[in-house]
Design a protein around this motif. Structure first.
Motif, short mmCIF file in Angstrom:
data_model
loop_
_atom_site.label_atom_id
_atom_site.label_comp_id
_atom_site.label_asym_id
_atom_site.label_seq_id
_atom_site.Cartn_x
_atom_site.Cartn_y
_atom_site.Cartn_z
N LEU A 16 54.04 -62.03 47.43
CA LEU A 16 54.74 -62.99 46.26
C LEU A 16 53.89 -64.10 46.10
CD1 LEU A 16 58.37 -62.65 47.46
CD2 LEU A 16 57.24 -61.42 45.52
N CYS A 17 53.87 -64.53 44.57
CA CYS A 17 52.88 -65.52 44.28
C CYS A 17 53.64 -66.67 44.83
CB CYS A 17 52.81 -65.71 42.74
SG CYS A 17 52.28 -66.97 42.06
N THR A 18 52.77 -67.70 45.45
CA THR A 18 53.41 -68.93 45.99
C THR A 18 53.58 -69.91 44.87
OG1 THR A 18 51.14 -69.55 46.61
CG2 THR A 18 52.50 -68.61 48.22
N TRP A 19 52.71 -69.95 44.07
CA TRP A 19 53.17 -70.88 42.70
C TRP A 19 54.43 -70.68 42.06
CZ3 TRP A 19 53.76 -70.83 37.60
CH2 TRP A 19 53.75 -72.01 36.81
N HIS A 20 54.88 -69.41 41.74
CA HIS A 20 56.23 -68.94 41.31
C HIS A 20 57.24 -69.35 42.29
CE1 HIS A 20 53.83 -66.87 38.23
NE2 HIS A 20 54.47 -67.35 37.39
N LEU A 21 57.13 -68.99 43.35
CA LEU A 21 58.06 -69.30 44.47
C LEU A 21 58.38 -70.83 44.56
CD1 LEU A 21 57.17 -67.32 47.84
CD2 LEU A 21 59.41 -67.39 46.42
N MET A 22 57.38 -71.60 44.43
CA MET A 22 57.56 -73.09 44.19
C MET A 22 58.30 -73.45 43.20
SD MET A 22 56.78 -74.77 46.79
CE MET A 22 55.80 -74.61 48.48
N GLN A 23 57.93 -72.86 42.07
CA GLN A 23 58.61 -73.17 40.80
C GLN A 23 60.05 -72.79 40.86
OE1 GLN A 23 57.12 -74.90 38.00
NE2 GLN A 23 55.70 -74.88 39.73
N GLU A 83 57.91 -61.62 54.69
CA GLU A 83 56.54 -60.93 55.07
C GLU A 83 55.67 -61.06 54.00
OE1 GLU A 83 59.69 -59.88 55.66
OE2 GLU A 83 59.58 -59.28 57.95
N LYS A 84 56.45 -61.46 52.58
CA LYS A 84 55.34 -61.36 51.41
C LYS A 84 54.83 -62.78 50.92
CE LYS A 84 57.91 -57.42 49.65
NZ LYS A 84 58.35 -56.84 48.32
N TRP A 85 55.23 -63.78 51.59
CA TRP A 85 54.68 -65.19 51.41
C TRP A 85 54.36 -66.22 52.50
CZ3 TRP A 85 57.85 -69.13 53.04
CH2 TRP A 85 59.27 -68.70 53.39
N ALA A 86 55.03 -65.98 53.90
CA ALA A 86 54.83 -66.95 54.87
C ALA A 86 53.48 -66.62 55.47
CB ALA A 86 55.88 -66.83 55.92
N ALA A 87 52.69 -67.69 55.71
CA ALA A 87 51.29 -67.48 56.22
C ALA A 87 51.02 -66.62 57.47
CB ALA A 87 50.49 -69.12 56.20
N CYS A 88 52.18 -66.79 58.19
CA CYS A 88 52.15 -66.02 59.49
C CYS A 88 51.99 -64.48 59.33
CB CYS A 88 52.93 -66.62 60.54
SG CYS A 88 54.72 -66.53 59.86
N GLN A 102 47.54 -67.01 39.75
CA GLN A 102 46.75 -67.98 38.66
C GLN A 102 45.76 -67.27 37.69
OE1 GLN A 102 46.99 -71.09 41.43
NE2 GLN A 102 47.72 -72.65 39.86
N LEU A 103 44.95 -66.53 38.65
CA LEU A 103 43.73 -65.89 37.79
C LEU A 103 44.18 -64.98 36.76
CD1 LEU A 103 40.67 -65.77 38.20
CD2 LEU A 103 41.03 -63.52 39.42
N SER A 104 45.47 -64.16 37.01
CA SER A 104 45.69 -63.24 36.02
C SER A 104 46.70 -64.10 35.10
CB SER A 104 46.62 -61.96 36.65
OG SER A 104 47.82 -62.32 37.07
N GLU A 105 47.16 -64.86 35.54
CA GLU A 105 48.21 -65.95 34.44
C GLU A 105 47.06 -66.44 33.50
OE1 GLU A 105 51.22 -66.30 34.41
OE2 GLU A 105 51.74 -65.29 36.11
N SER A 106 45.90 -66.72 34.02
CA SER A 106 44.93 -67.42 32.78
C SER A 106 44.62 -66.37 31.82
CB SER A 106 43.82 -67.78 33.64
OG SER A 106 42.46 -67.79 33.11
N LEU A 107 44.09 -65.21 32.26
CA LEU A 107 44.09 -63.99 31.37
C LEU A 107 45.09 -63.81 30.46
CD1 LEU A 107 41.70 -61.87 30.76
CD2 LEU A 107 42.87 -60.34 32.07
N ASN A 108 46.23 -63.73 31.09
CA ASN A 108 47.69 -63.56 30.36
C ASN A 108 47.73 -64.59 29.33
OD1 ASN A 108 48.19 -61.50 32.10
ND2 ASN A 108 49.85 -62.58 33.12
#
Ligand SMILES: [Zn+2]
Length: 438
Positions: A16-23, A83-88, A102-108
């Protein structure tokens, strides 16, 4: 998406995208982030900070306790997907360090400009083409910069840094230098030797935790519990500490991923189905030309002002060119074919605009992208589809005959392709459509 991935790409790990999780965290628990609260910092720590599952579980329980959010629905559902976002858990996955989209968001964002409801297919390609060209231009610019400059070495006496400065791209080299800096904070806590390998326990000054490193001296294989190499493709500071103990001064080849090197685009590339992807021959020739110019430029800078060396280089180049021509003649006799060599000055090469060397002056402002330039100048896409590019070579002329001014044509244009077809019917894989009806 998770269900589709499981079905179509069962061996793929879905993160999961950590940026979207934060949002989403801000959206659902924004009330906990007011008045100097540390909730966001603590949530981030759970996401990135803990390499061990037990550490993560302890920190998560503390988070729930501190902010009294045991019953919050968003927190519960987020934890169920840990399991989809925690660093461990993510350290088991080869992510190359990408934890957000973010890379694909920029292209989007770029693509949104082309995907308006009133845009027909011709307009779409006219808008889409500059986006693609801009991406290609950025690639060429990065490639040019990587070949033109050697990065600054933070420790100029390090043999490993000298080795990798020539191999890695500047961005990856900086990431490696970060690990090399951290190496100085590493301490050997324990060392245990067996017949075939050595086990080190490493800890770090001002860092919690310890890392186990296994090293096999006979083939210089190394692995660390932080799994930096397995996830990022870059060796960690703990492994570098063990290399130092064994006087390994050059990074072994198996720890240099081709994708991080300046040669990443050379060689045969296969698509997802295993088919060989054919290189654009014109682009390949351009890259060869650029690379050779760079080498010759280095030689010229090195010997300029030393008459004997200049004469020697001229003689060697003259001999080399003579040999090339002789080989060509031989081949022509063998094949009995007329194969007129294409002079360098006639090669169609897509080149980045804006890269213009001026003797004695440094570029002070950022090079504008082609899209930015077009917006600024208000010029139509004509200049994009048929760029006229001036390449300023070194002021010293050489005998190899490279012309200093060239005109290039864009090797491929979606718009041109469509416009060429627009007089007749266009087949788009379905029923034939008249060009003017699109
Ligand atoms: Zn490590």
């Amino acid at each position: 998406m998770a269900k589709a991935l499981q079905e179509v790409l069962p061996d793929t790990c879905h993160g999961l995208c950590t940026w979207h999780l934060m949002q989403n965290g801000i959206k659902h628990l924004g009330n906990l982030m007011k008045h100097g609260s540390h909730f966001l910092r603590d949530l981030k720590a759970c996401m990135y900070g803990y390499e061990e599952e037990t550490e993560f579980e302890t920190a998560w329980s503390q988070l729930l306790l501190d902010y009294n959010i045991h019953e919050n629905t968003w927190i519960k559902s987020t934890y169920s997907l840990k399991e989809k976002w925690a660093a461990c858990y993510m350290k088991k996955v080869f992510t190359l360090g990408m934890r957000s989209t973010q890379l694909s968001e920029s292209l989007n964002a770029d693509m949104k400009r082309c995907l308006k409801p009133d845009v027909d297919i011709l307009k779409f390609f006219k808008l889409f083409e500059p986006v693609v060209e801009d991406k290609r231009y950025n690639e060429l610019e990065c490639e040019f910069e990587a070949r033109d400059k050697l990065p600054r070495l933070r420790n100029p006496s390090s043999h490993m840094l000298k080795q990798l400065a020539k191999i890695y791209t500047p961005t990856i080299f900086d990431l490696f230098q970060d690990q090399n800096d951290l190496f100085w904070d590493c301490c050997v806590k324990q060392r245990r030797e067996s017949e075939s390998f050595v086990e080190y326990v490493i800890n770090m000054v001002d860092y919690e935790g310890e890392w186990k490193v296994l090293f096999y001296p006979h083939d210089k294989t190394i692995s660390c519990t932080c799994r930096k190499f397995e996830t990022w493709g870059i060796l960690c500071c703990h492994a570098l500490k063990v290399f130092e103990a064994y006087d390994v001064k050059k990074l072994p080849d198996q720890y240099i991923l081709k994708r991080w090197t300046k040669e990443a685009r050379t060689g045969i590339i296969y698509d997802a189905k295993g088919n060989e992807i054919e290189d654009d021959p014109k682009l390949g020739r351009t890259l060869q030309y650029n690379s050779l110019c760079h080498d010759l430029d280095n030689i010229a800078s090195e010997v300029a002002g030393k008459d004997e060396e200049v004469s020697f280089i001229r003689m060697v180049m003259h001999e080399a060119m003579k040999k090339v021509m002789e080989c060509r003649l031989e081949k022509r006799h063998e094949t009995n074919e007329r194969d007129d060599p294409i002079p360098l000055s006639r090669i169609d090469m897509p080149q980045p605009t804006g890269i213009k060397k001026r003797a004695g002056s440094k570029r002070r402002t950022r090079i504008k992208s082609r899209v930015e330039l077009r917006h600024r100048n208000g010029k139509a896409s004509k200049s994009m589809s048929q760029p006229i590019i001036t390449l300023s070579q070194s002021e010293q002329s050489t005998d190899i005959g490279a012309s200093s001014q060239m005109q290039f044509e864009n090797p491929f244009s979606f718009t041109k392709l469509l416009m060429d077809q627009s007089e007749g019917p266009i087949s788009l894989g379905g029923p034939e459509l008249g060009g003017d009806k699109l």
